[in-house]
Design a protein around this motif. Structure first.
Motif, PDB file in Angstrom:
ATOM      1  N   ALA A   1       0.829  -1.211   0.000  1.00 39.91           N
ATOM      2  CA  ALA A   1       0.000   0.000   0.000  1.00 39.91           C
ATOM      3  C   ALA A   1       0.860   1.256   0.000  1.00 39.91           C
ATOM      4  CB  ALA A   1      -0.934  -0.003   1.212  1.00 39.91           C
ATOM      5  N   LEU A   2       1.900   1.265   0.826  1.00 34.15           N
ATOM      6  CA  LEU A   2       2.776   2.434   0.884  1.00 34.15           C
ATOM      7  C   LEU A   2       3.575   2.573  -0.412  1.00 34.15           C
ATOM      8  CD1 LEU A   2       3.691   4.762   2.631  1.00 34.15           C
ATOM      9  CD2 LEU A   2       5.467   3.292   3.600  1.00 34.15           C
ATOM     10  N   GLY A   3       4.027   1.444  -0.961  1.00 30.88           N
ATOM     11  CA  GLY A   3       4.763   1.476  -2.214  1.00 30.88           C
ATOM     12  C   GLY A   3       3.913   2.017  -3.358  1.00 30.88           C
ATOM     13  N   ALA A   4       2.632   1.638  -3.376  1.00 32.05           N
ATOM     14  CA  ALA A   4       1.723   2.133  -4.410  1.00 32.05           C
ATOM     15  C   ALA A   4       1.517   3.636  -4.274  1.00 32.05           C
ATOM     16  CB  ALA A   4       0.390   1.405  -4.323  1.00 32.05           C
ATOM     17  N   ASP A   5       1.417   4.120  -3.035  1.00 32.71           N
ATOM     18  CA  ASP A   5       1.267   5.564  -2.818  1.00 32.71           C
ATOM     19  C   ASP A   5       2.500   6.319  -3.294  1.00 32.71           C
ATOM     20  OD1 ASP A   5      -1.265   5.395  -1.740  1.00 32.71           O
ATOM     21  OD2 ASP A   5      -0.579   5.294   0.328  1.00 32.71           O
ATOM     22  N   VAL A   6       3.671   5.781  -2.993  1.00 31.78           N
ATOM     23  CA  VAL A   6       4.919   6.428  -3.419  1.00 31.78           C
ATOM     24  C   VAL A   6       4.991   6.464  -4.941  1.00 31.78           C
ATOM     25  CG1 VAL A   6       7.432   6.183  -3.477  1.00 31.78           C
ATOM     26  CG2 VAL A   6       6.202   5.853  -1.333  1.00 31.78           C
ATOM     27  N   GLN A   7       4.592   5.362  -5.580  1.00 37.34           N
ATOM     28  CA  GLN A   7       4.595   5.315  -7.041  1.00 37.34           C
ATOM     29  C   GLN A   7       3.617   6.345  -7.618  1.00 37.34           C
ATOM     30  OE1 GLN A   7       3.577   1.467  -8.697  1.00 37.34           O
ATOM     31  NE2 GLN A   7       4.995   1.746 -10.389  1.00 37.34           N
ATOM     32  N   GLY A   8       2.453   6.460  -6.988  1.00 42.68           N
ATOM     33  CA  GLY A   8       1.477   7.448  -7.431  1.00 42.68           C
ATOM     34  C   GLY A   8       1.980   8.870  -7.264  1.00 42.68           C
ATOM     35  N   LEU A   9       2.633   9.145  -6.140  1.00 42.62           N
ATOM     36  CA  LEU A   9       3.190  10.477  -5.902  1.00 42.62           C
ATOM     37  C   LEU A   9       4.306  10.794  -6.898  1.00 42.62           C
ATOM     38  CD1 LEU A   9       3.260  10.412  -1.991  1.00 42.62           C
ATOM     39  CD2 LEU A   9       1.880  11.944  -3.406  1.00 42.62           C
ATOM     40  N   ASN A  10       5.098   9.786  -7.254  1.00 42.32           N
ATOM     41  CA  ASN A  10       6.144   9.991  -8.256  1.00 42.32           C
ATOM     42  C   ASN A  10       5.542  10.360  -9.615  1.00 42.32           C
ATOM     43  OD1 ASN A  10       8.255   9.477  -6.506  1.00 42.32           O
ATOM     44  ND2 ASN A  10       8.409   7.312  -7.031  1.00 42.32           N
ATOM     45  N   ALA A  11       4.410   9.708  -9.950  1.00 39.83           N
ATOM     46  CA  ALA A  11       3.748  10.008 -11.220  1.00 39.83           C
ATOM     47  C   ALA A  11       3.219  11.439 -11.226  1.00 39.83           C
ATOM     48  CB  ALA A  11       2.606   9.023 -11.462  1.00 39.83           C
ATOM     49  N   VAL A  12       2.610  11.857 -10.116  1.00 44.85           N
ATOM     50  CA  VAL A  12       2.109  13.233 -10.013  1.00 44.85           C
ATOM     51  C   VAL A  12       3.259  14.221 -10.144  1.00 44.85           C
ATOM     52  CG1 VAL A  12       1.047  14.928  -8.465  1.00 44.85           C
ATOM     53  CG2 VAL A  12       0.079  12.624  -8.646  1.00 44.85           C
ATOM     54  N   SER A  13       4.365  13.932  -9.452  1.00 47.02           N
ATOM     55  CA  SER A  13       5.537  14.803  -9.517  1.00 47.02           C
ATOM     56  C   SER A  13       6.062  14.913 -10.948  1.00 47.02           C
ATOM     57  CB  SER A  13       6.635  14.264  -8.599  1.00 47.02           C
ATOM     58  OG  SER A  13       7.815  15.017  -8.705  1.00 47.02           O
ATOM     59  N   HIS A  14       6.106  13.780 -11.659  1.00 49.42           N
ATOM     60  CA  HIS A  14       6.581  13.760 -13.039  1.00 49.42           C
ATOM     61  C   HIS A  14       5.660  14.596 -13.929  1.00 49.42           C
ATOM     62  CE1 HIS A  14       8.667  12.270 -16.538  1.00 49.42           C
ATOM     63  NE2 HIS A  14       7.574  11.726 -17.030  1.00 49.42           N
ATOM     64  N   ASN A  15       4.351  14.467 -13.724  1.00 57.08           N
ATOM     65  CA  ASN A  15       3.391  15.238 -14.516  1.00 57.08           C
ATOM     66  C   ASN A  15       3.544  16.734 -14.276  1.00 57.08           C
ATOM     67  OD1 ASN A  15       2.283  12.919 -15.636  1.00 57.08           O
ATOM     68  ND2 ASN A  15       0.632  12.790 -14.152  1.00 57.08           N
ATOM     69  N   VAL A  16       3.608  17.114 -13.015  1.00 61.66           N
ATOM     70  CA  VAL A  16       3.704  18.543 -12.672  1.00 61.66           C
ATOM     71  C   VAL A  16       4.998  19.140 -13.228  1.00 61.66           C
ATOM     72  CG1 VAL A  16       3.932  20.175 -10.755  1.00 61.66           C
ATOM     73  CG2 VAL A  16       2.226  18.353 -10.650  1.00 61.66           C
ATOM     74  N   ALA A  17       6.080  18.366 -13.177  1.00 61.71           N
ATOM     75  CA  ALA A  17       7.364  18.858 -13.689  1.00 61.71           C
ATOM     76  C   ALA A  17       7.321  19.096 -15.196  1.00 61.71           C
ATOM     77  CB  ALA A  17       8.469  17.863 -13.352  1.00 61.71           C
ATOM     78  N   ASN A  18       6.348  18.472 -15.873  1.00 59.17           N
ATOM     79  CA  ASN A  18       6.250  18.596 -17.330  1.00 59.17           C
ATOM     80  C   ASN A  18       5.025  19.382 -17.787  1.00 59.17           C
ATOM     81  OD1 ASN A  18       8.452  16.841 -18.787  1.00 59.17           O
ATOM     82  ND2 ASN A  18       7.818  15.670 -16.987  1.00 59.17           N
ATOM     83  N   LEU A  19       4.493  20.201 -16.913  1.00 60.20           N
ATOM     84  CA  LEU A  19       3.335  21.025 -17.269  1.00 60.20           C
ATOM     85  C   LEU A  19       3.600  21.887 -18.504  1.00 60.20           C
ATOM     86  CD1 LEU A  19       1.919  22.275 -13.840  1.00 60.20           C
ATOM     87  CD2 LEU A  19       0.585  21.236 -15.677  1.00 60.20           C
ATOM     88  N   ALA A  20       4.826  22.350 -18.650  1.00 56.80           N
ATOM     89  CA  ALA A  20       5.164  23.251 -19.751  1.00 56.80           C
ATOM     90  C   ALA A  20       5.924  22.545 -20.876  1.00 56.80           C
ATOM     91  CB  ALA A  20       5.986  24.428 -19.230  1.00 56.80           C
ATOM     92  N   THR A  21       5.979  21.215 -20.860  1.00 59.23           N
ATOM     93  CA  THR A  21       6.715  20.474 -21.885  1.00 59.23           C
ATOM     94  C   THR A  21       5.826  20.203 -23.091  1.00 59.23           C
ATOM     95  OG1 THR A  21       8.072  19.381 -20.195  1.00 59.23           O
ATOM     96  CG2 THR A  21       8.012  18.365 -22.377  1.00 59.23           C
ATOM     97  N   PRO A  22       6.143  20.738 -24.262  1.00 56.76           N
ATOM     98  CA  PRO A  22       5.306  20.520 -25.449  1.00 56.76           C
ATOM     99  C   PRO A  22       5.126  19.043 -25.764  1.00 56.76           C
ATOM    100  CG  PRO A  22       6.888  22.275 -25.856  1.00 56.76           C
ATOM    101  CD  PRO A  22       7.279  21.645 -24.553  1.00 56.76           C
ATOM    102  N   GLY A  23       3.890  18.653 -26.049  1.00 56.56           N
ATOM    103  CA  GLY A  23       3.599  17.286 -26.461  1.00 56.56           C
ATOM    104  C   GLY A  23       3.630  16.258 -25.353  1.00 56.56           C
ATOM    105  N   PHE A  24       3.860  16.690 -24.095  1.00 55.30           N
ATOM    106  CA  PHE A  24       3.964  15.720 -23.004  1.00 55.30           C
ATOM    107  C   PHE A  24       2.602  15.082 -22.734  1.00 55.30           C
ATOM    108  CE2 PHE A  24       3.612  14.635 -18.481  1.00 55.30           C
ATOM    109  CZ  PHE A  24       4.675  13.755 -18.359  1.00 55.30           C
TER     110      PHE A  24
END
Length: 222
Positions: A11-34
């Protein structure tokens, strides 16, 4: 005992994986075609979850620049990096120093004519991806769709894909750039939900730890 620990760990590992995905998305808010990623059930994964690319058109930004291209509908440009063929939605293309149509990073944009040497003047690119110089057809962009989106692997500037290719049925828009399809409000909501769930799991770990400690101490008393 071990089953409880494994369940909490998953459960904790899944949460960490989900948070990593959110972080990756937010970091690419301004990336064309992302294309945003989501953590979805995947029984082949050790955690029972894996990141999947979410194929959805991002909003357009008009540039009126002839080598700025945006895709509408599912599909990707094919580019060549060394000997490797990669996929990308980022259509900010340039005329390389040697005249070849390329990405900003210098990767060759693939066409049915091989490396395309561009003239110095602007070219016209129609909605099917055919490149024209006046009335002369120069080449067709190598455009492809994917039949197995779960096999897309994000890398710098695009994606690796080892699945089955599908026929591209979208359109090309010249003079525009596709922006990231990340929804900032949705990512914020997901961040809140995942953070709260992770806190709940951490509390469960603390309670379980105290329970074990109490049980061990009582065994010692006996």
């Amino acid at each position: 005992m071990s089953d409880t620990i494994q369940a909490i760990s998953r459960a904790l590992g899944a949460d960490v994986q989900g948070l990593n995905a959110v972080s990756h998305n937010v970091a690419n808010l301004a990336t064309p075609g992302f294309q945003s990623v989501r953590v979805l059930p995947d029984f082949a994964s050790a955690l029972g979850q894996a990141q999947h690319v979410q194929l959805q058109d991002g909003p357009l930004r008009q540039t009126e620049r002839s080598l700025d291209l945006a895709l509408r509908g599912d599909g990707f440009f094919q580019i060549k990096r060394g000997d490797e063929v990669l996929l990308t939605r980022a259509g900010q293309f340039v005329r390389r120093a040697d005249g070849v149509l390329a990405t900003l990073a210098g990767d060759e944009v693939m066409t049915d004519a091989g490396p395309l040497i561009l003239p110095e003047q602007d070219v016209r690119i129609d909605d099917s991806g055919v490149i024209w110089q006046g009335d002369q057809r120069m080449a067709q962009l190598a455009l492809v769709d994917v039949a197995e989106p779960s096999r897309l692997r994000p890398i710098d500037g695009g994606y690796r894909y080892d699945g089955v290719a599908a026929t591209w049925n979208g359109t090309v828009q010249q003079g525009a750039i596709e922006q990231s399809n990340v929804d900032a409000a949705e990512e914020t909501q997901r961040l809140i939900e995942l953070s709260r769930h992770a806190e709940s799991v951490q509390r469960a770990i603390a309670i379980y730890d105290r329970t074990l400690d109490t049980g061990i101490n009582r065994i010692g008393d006996n």
